[in-house]
Design a protein around this motif. Structure first.
Motif, PDB file in Angstrom:
ATOM      1  N   VAL A 172      35.616  49.316  40.009  1.00  0.00           N
ATOM      2  CA  VAL A 172      36.071  48.484  38.897  1.00  0.00           C
ATOM      3  C   VAL A 172      36.783  47.269  39.467  1.00  0.00           C
ATOM      4  N   VAL A 173      36.241  46.081  39.178  1.00  0.00           N
ATOM      5  CA  VAL A 173      36.815  44.838  39.706  1.00  0.00           C
ATOM      6  C   VAL A 173      37.001  43.857  38.556  1.00  0.00           C
ATOM      7  N   PRO A 174      37.873  42.852  38.721  1.00  0.00           N
ATOM      8  CA  PRO A 174      38.030  41.828  37.673  1.00  0.00           C
ATOM      9  C   PRO A 174      36.707  41.092  37.441  1.00  0.00           C
ATOM     10  N   ILE A 175      36.473  40.710  36.204  1.00  0.00           N
ATOM     11  CA  ILE A 175      35.225  40.013  35.884  1.00  0.00           C
ATOM     12  C   ILE A 175      35.136  38.664  36.583  1.00  0.00           C
ATOM     13  N   SER A 176      36.291  38.137  37.006  1.00  0.00           N
ATOM     14  CA  SER A 176      36.287  36.858  37.725  1.00  0.00           C
ATOM     15  C   SER A 176      35.535  36.955  39.049  1.00  0.00           C
ATOM     16  N   THR A 177      35.323  38.207  39.530  1.00  0.00           N
ATOM     17  CA  THR A 177      34.564  38.401  40.767  1.00  0.00           C
ATOM     18  C   THR A 177      33.135  37.884  40.615  1.00  0.00           C
ATOM     19  N   LEU A 178      32.650  37.876  39.381  1.00  0.00           N
ATOM     20  CA  LEU A 178      31.283  37.397  39.145  1.00  0.00           C
ATOM     21  C   LEU A 178      31.130  35.927  39.529  1.00  0.00           C
ATOM     22  N   TYR A 179      32.235  35.158  39.461  1.00  0.00           N
ATOM     23  CA  TYR A 179      32.150  33.747  39.852  1.00  0.00           C
ATOM     24  C   TYR A 179      31.779  33.619  41.330  1.00  0.00           C
ATOM     25  N   ASP A 180      32.305  34.558  42.160  1.00  0.00           N
ATOM     26  CA  ASP A 180      31.965  34.528  43.587  1.00  0.00           C
ATOM     27  C   ASP A 180      30.476  34.791  43.784  1.00  0.00           C
ATOM     28  N   ILE A 181      29.939  35.731  42.991  1.00  0.00           N
ATOM     29  CA  ILE A 181      28.510  36.036  43.104  1.00  0.00           C
ATOM     30  C   ILE A 181      27.672  34.838  42.662  1.00  0.00           C
ATOM     31  N   ILE A 182      28.124  34.149  41.609  1.00  0.00           N
ATOM     32  CA  ILE A 182      27.403  32.961  41.127  1.00  0.00           C
ATOM     33  C   ILE A 182      27.357  31.893  42.211  1.00  0.00           C
ATOM     34  N   GLU A 183      28.485  31.706  42.931  1.00  0.00           N
ATOM     35  CA  GLU A 183      28.517  30.718  44.013  1.00  0.00           C
ATOM     36  C   GLU A 183      27.546  31.098  45.125  1.00  0.00           C
ATOM     37  N   GLN A 184      27.463  32.407  45.437  1.00  0.00           N
ATOM     38  CA  GLN A 184      26.537  32.865  46.476  1.00  0.00           C
ATOM     39  C   GLN A 184      25.084  32.651  46.049  1.00  0.00           C
ATOM     40  N   LEU A 185      24.811  32.865  44.753  1.00  0.00           N
ATOM     41  CA  LEU A 185      23.454  32.629  44.250  1.00  0.00           C
ATOM     42  C   LEU A 185      23.100  31.148  44.336  1.00  0.00           C
ATOM     43  N   ASN A 186      24.054  30.288  43.965  1.00  0.00           N
ATOM     44  CA  ASN A 186      23.802  28.845  43.978  1.00  0.00           C
ATOM     45  C   ASN A 186      23.625  28.307  45.391  1.00  0.00           C
ATOM     46  N   SER A 187      24.334  28.918  46.353  1.00  0.00           N
ATOM     47  CA  SER A 187      24.252  28.438  47.737  1.00  0.00           C
ATOM     48  C   SER A 187      23.096  29.069  48.500  1.00  0.00           C
TER      49      SER A 187
END
Length: 388
Positions: A362-377
């Motif tokens: 269970v992690v904060p939903i804000s962690t998804l922003y890190d995944i989005i950055e990895q997808l974009n890069s």
């Protein structure tokens, strides 16, 4: 060069004035009637070969106060100001008409009494003593516009007529100056509220007594009306179908359009109209009517549709909106539309808390922003989305 076209214009445009009395008789000219309501003058309302017409444009009378003389002269000129022709203060024609053998105290004449061959009216003889026209090149340019459009070009036409003593040109009996505004309108565009059917969400209003606005060109003799009807996509096949249905304005179903006193804007009335209700769609249209030599002309605008929203619905939508919708859109890309809209598997799904399960943790939903950055890069790749 055929001069009949320009004689026709003079027949169309034939007020009180300054008066001076001479020693060789006393005359005055009075206007009985002029078709001021006409704003469109079409050539085919006059026989181009004879100058005959059945439509009365004007009726004047020349009155002699005594019987001192039986003749006089009428000096005339026609000045044009027309943006369509690119003319300003342009003298199209001028001349002198000799009116002789006057046998009655009042000469009454109308355009229906005059044609190209007229040499007399009841009680007097007419004779063109002098006639001046613009240059051939200028006349041909004007004639081309008239023949191509079939009507007198939009503009202001000023007809000046002066009655003078035949024996002494310095003696002026009477004079008139008649200004005719021939401006047939061209455009009629709706502004607000509403627009196209696909824009109802962005053009929605909350006011149940809206201000209707539109744009139209110059028209001094035009009459305007408005029609507003409810639009139900389940009942009406089109906006045109809806505007022909029962109207909310006017409430009187025997009237097609509610008469407007002004042009350009109109506030929905509290009388002679049914209420506009929230959570409904409505269509509206403006009609413009005016008189021409061909009869009454009517122009209708396009049809606009607008949605009337309610503040209650706005609050509900705000309350129920998923605060993390943009995160999911960025993460899932095009698959978001497939899953969350158009009856997708997750339609109406909303994230109800601020955490997600990632790799069994269970992690904060804000962690998804890190995944989005990895997808974009390009550091990560979304392989598959499964709904459990």
């Amino acid at each position: 060069m055929n001069k009949k076209i320009f004689t026709i214009i003079l027949l169309f445009l034939f007020s009180n004035s300054e008066i001076a009395y001479g020693q060789c008789g006393d005359f005055r000219i009075e206007e009985d009637y002029f078709a001021d309501q006409l704003i469109g003058f079409y050539i085919n309302s006059i026989d181009i070969n004879t100058g005959d017409t059945s439509i009365e444009y004007f009726r004047y009378r020349i009155i002699q106060e005594n019987n001192q003389t039986d003749n006089l002269k009428a000096n005339y000129s026609l000045i044009i100001n027309s943006p369509d022709l690119g003319l300003s203060n342009f003298e199209l024609m001028s001349g002198v008409i000799d009116i002789s053998n006057i046998s009655i105290p009042e000469l009454v004449f109308s355009n229906v009494d005059i044609n190209f061959d007229t040499q007399s009216i009841p009680g007097a003889d007419f004779n063109s003593e002098e006639s001046n026209l613009a240059s051939i090149s200028e006349l041909e340019a004007i004639q081309s516009v008239i023949l191509s459009s079939g009507k007198v070009p939009n503009g202001t036409y000023i007809l000046n007529v002066t009655l003078r003593c035949s024996e002494d040109d310095s003696v002026v009996y009477d004079s008139i100056s008649k200004t005719i505004e021939a401006y047939e309108p061209v455009f009629l565009d709706l502004l607000s509220p509403g627009g196209d059917i696909q824009d109802t969400s962005s053009t929605a209003i909350f006011n149940t007594m809206p201000l209707f606005t539109w744009s139209s060109d110059y028209c001094t003799q035009c009459n305007y009306g408005i029609r507003v009807c409810k639009y139900d996509p389940e009942l009406h096949s089109s906006l045109a179908d809806a505007i022909e249905d029962i109207s909310v304005l006017p409430s009187n179903q025997n009237i097609d359009f509610y008469t407007l006193e002004t042009n350009g804007s109109f506030a929905y009335p509290s009388q002679d109209a049914f209420d506009i209700l929230p959570n409904n769609l409505y269509v509206w249209q403006i009609q413009r009517s005016y008189e021409t030599t061909l009869g009454n002309q009517k122009n209708k605008s396009e049809i606009f549709v607008f949605k009337v929203s309610s503040f209650e619905n706005l609050l509900d939508e705000t309350t129920n909106e998923d605060p993390y919708k943009d995160v999911l859109k960025s993460l899932l890309g095009y698959q978001y539309q497939e899953l969350f809209t158009n009856d997708g598997e997750l339609t109406n799904f909303k994230v109800k808390n601020s955490t997600v399960v990632l790799n069994n943790q269970v992690v904060p939903i804000s962690t998804l922003y890190d995944i989005i950055e990895q997808l974009n890069s390009g550091e990560a790749q979304l392989l598959e989305v499964e709904v459990e």
